[in-house]
Scaffold this active site. Structure first.
Site, PDB file in Angstrom:
ATOM      1  N   ASP A  13      42.144 -24.716 -62.313  1.00 39.01           N
ATOM      2  CA  ASP A  13      41.474 -25.190 -63.670  1.00 39.01           C
ATOM      3  C   ASP A  13      40.084 -25.452 -63.156  1.00 39.01           C
ATOM      4  O   ASP A  13      39.587 -26.139 -62.295  1.00 39.01           O
ATOM      5  CB  ASP A  13      42.185 -26.659 -64.120  1.00 39.01           C
ATOM      6  CG  ASP A  13      41.593 -27.195 -65.373  1.00 39.01           C
ATOM      7  OD1 ASP A  13      40.481 -26.677 -65.564  1.00 39.01           O
ATOM      8  OD2 ASP A  13      42.225 -28.105 -65.834  1.00 39.01           O
ATOM      9  N   VAL A  14      39.094 -24.545 -63.667  1.00 42.21           N
ATOM     10  CA  VAL A  14      37.720 -24.701 -63.512  1.00 42.21           C
ATOM     11  C   VAL A  14      37.256 -26.036 -63.500  1.00 42.21           C
ATOM     12  O   VAL A  14      36.229 -26.334 -62.948  1.00 42.21           O
ATOM     13  CB  VAL A  14      36.937 -23.603 -64.044  1.00 42.21           C
ATOM     14  CG1 VAL A  14      37.469 -22.283 -63.489  1.00 42.21           C
ATOM     15  CG2 VAL A  14      36.902 -23.361 -65.569  1.00 42.21           C
ATOM     16  N   ASN A  57      33.473 -16.797 -66.737  1.00 41.02           N
ATOM     17  CA  ASN A  57      33.971 -16.399 -68.099  1.00 41.02           C
ATOM     18  C   ASN A  57      34.985 -17.271 -68.735  1.00 41.02           C
ATOM     19  O   ASN A  57      35.183 -17.258 -70.216  1.00 41.02           O
ATOM     20  CB  ASN A  57      34.725 -15.181 -67.799  1.00 41.02           C
ATOM     21  CG  ASN A  57      35.469 -14.408 -68.996  1.00 41.02           C
ATOM     22  OD1 ASN A  57      34.852 -14.039 -69.918  1.00 41.02           O
ATOM     23  ND2 ASN A  57      36.679 -14.567 -68.642  1.00 41.02           N
ATOM     24  N   TYR A  97      31.172 -24.918 -79.580  1.00 46.82           N
ATOM     25  CA  TYR A  97      31.181 -23.500 -78.572  1.00 46.82           C
ATOM     26  C   TYR A  97      29.874 -23.216 -78.368  1.00 46.82           C
ATOM     27  O   TYR A  97      29.482 -23.113 -77.186  1.00 46.82           O
ATOM     28  CB  TYR A  97      31.950 -22.680 -79.223  1.00 46.82           C
ATOM     29  CG  TYR A  97      31.963 -21.248 -78.657  1.00 46.82           C
ATOM     30  CD1 TYR A  97      32.684 -20.911 -77.484  1.00 46.82           C
ATOM     31  CD2 TYR A  97      31.064 -20.243 -79.056  1.00 46.82           C
ATOM     32  CE1 TYR A  97      32.378 -19.850 -76.980  1.00 46.82           C
ATOM     33  CE2 TYR A  97      30.921 -19.075 -78.580  1.00 46.82           C
ATOM     34  CZ  TYR A  97      31.617 -18.653 -77.339  1.00 46.82           C
ATOM     35  OH  TYR A  97      31.437 -17.692 -76.842  1.00 46.82           O
ATOM     36  N   LYS A 132      27.419 -23.135 -74.682  1.00 48.04           N
ATOM     37  CA  LYS A 132      27.019 -22.260 -74.411  1.00 48.04           C
ATOM     38  C   LYS A 132      25.510 -22.141 -74.205  1.00 48.04           C
ATOM     39  O   LYS A 132      24.742 -21.747 -73.103  1.00 48.04           O
ATOM     40  CB  LYS A 132      27.402 -20.786 -75.079  1.00 48.04           C
ATOM     41  CG  LYS A 132      28.866 -20.342 -75.118  1.00 48.04           C
ATOM     42  CD  LYS A 132      29.186 -19.885 -73.637  1.00 48.04           C
ATOM     43  CE  LYS A 132      30.715 -19.260 -73.686  1.00 48.04           C
ATOM     44  NZ  LYS A 132      31.360 -18.559 -72.344  1.00 48.04           N
TER      45      LYS A 132
END
Length: 258
Positions: A65-66, A93, A164, A168
């Site tokens: 899990d990043v 990603n 989102y 980003k």
């Protein structure tokens, strides 16, 4: 650092969220060019194992899990032990649970800080964890490539995905500031930003009419595919990009002019 160190066959590439969707196309693109690839996955163990089995000498599937710093550090150690070299190239990603479904998105009056945090946690914390875990190995080599996956939605919010897009946009800022900090170590940090891709798991909920509308507004008159996006991402890891850092390349058929 000799020129040959820049080539793909001398790189060990980590693709986070690499088992499916855009990640799978990124993995395939790097494998095609001769790189060794660590396919990071969170839950898609079967897909990751199947993809790694296609190139058993050069691919390794590793769960992490990043968002979990310790898990990411363990992944880096496991990859180095397996391949006998540090990870040279990181492609951030991984996407926290998200569906590109304009009807189901939180609108302005429903948007909660929990929505925002969930995206910031996955996208920004995840990328910070992988970047920090990569530094020791990259500094040892005097070479590193960090490639962050962005979006064209902060230039053209055709669908206002507030949470989102904000995450980003924060990642774009981190791309620029990290490039400033890490340049002296021979580490470049860049972003590749797509628009709607036809089709990934995340965009599967997008109605055909939206794809058609975007295609009609795009100079190339079609929606970019994940494979086309992945090819453009290769540029930043290639010898041709050795003097490029802190940049955001928009890969969307010309819809957004960056």
């Amino acid at each position: 650092m000799t020129h040959s160190k820049h080539t793909f066959d001398n790189q060990l590439v980590l693709v986070t969220g690499g088992a499916r969707g855009l990640g799978e196309h990124l993995v395939r693109a790097f494998l095609r060019e001769g790189a060794r690839v660590v396919i990071n996955y969170f839950k898609s163990s079967d897909a990751a194992a199947a993809l790694a089995a296609e190139a058993p000498e050069r691919a390794l599937a590793v769960q992490a899990d990043v968002r979990d710093k310790a898990a990411v550090e363990k992944l880096f150690a496991e990859a180095q032990a397996h391949f006998g070299m540090p990870i040279t190239t990181v492609v951030n990603n991984a996407l926290p649970a998200f569906s590109f479904n304009g009807d189901a998105r939180p609108h302005a009056d429903q948007l909660s800080w929990e929505n925002m945090n969930q995206q910031l946690d996955g996208i920004v914390r995840g990328s910070l964890n992988t970047t920090q875990a990569a530094l020791a190995g990259m500094r040892e080599l005097g070479f590193g490539r960090i490639i962050n996956v962005g979006t064209n939605l902060f230039q053209n919010p055709v669908v206002p995905y507030h949470d989102y897009t904000a995450a980003k946009a924060a990642l774009l800022s981190l791309t620029r500031t990290m490039s400033q900090d890490l340049g002296p170590d021979g580490i470049t940090v860049n972003m590749v930003s797509g628009g709607l891709l036809r089709t990934t798991d995340a965009s599967a909920a997008t109605p055909e009419a939206v794809f058609d509308f975007i295609a009609g507004a795009t100079p190339l008159r079609r929606v970019t595919t994940p494979a086309e996006f992945a090819d453009a991402a290769l540029f930043f890891a290639s010898p041709w990009a050795r003097s490029v850092t802190g940049q955001n390349l928009v890969v969307d058929g010309g819809l957004v002019k960056n």
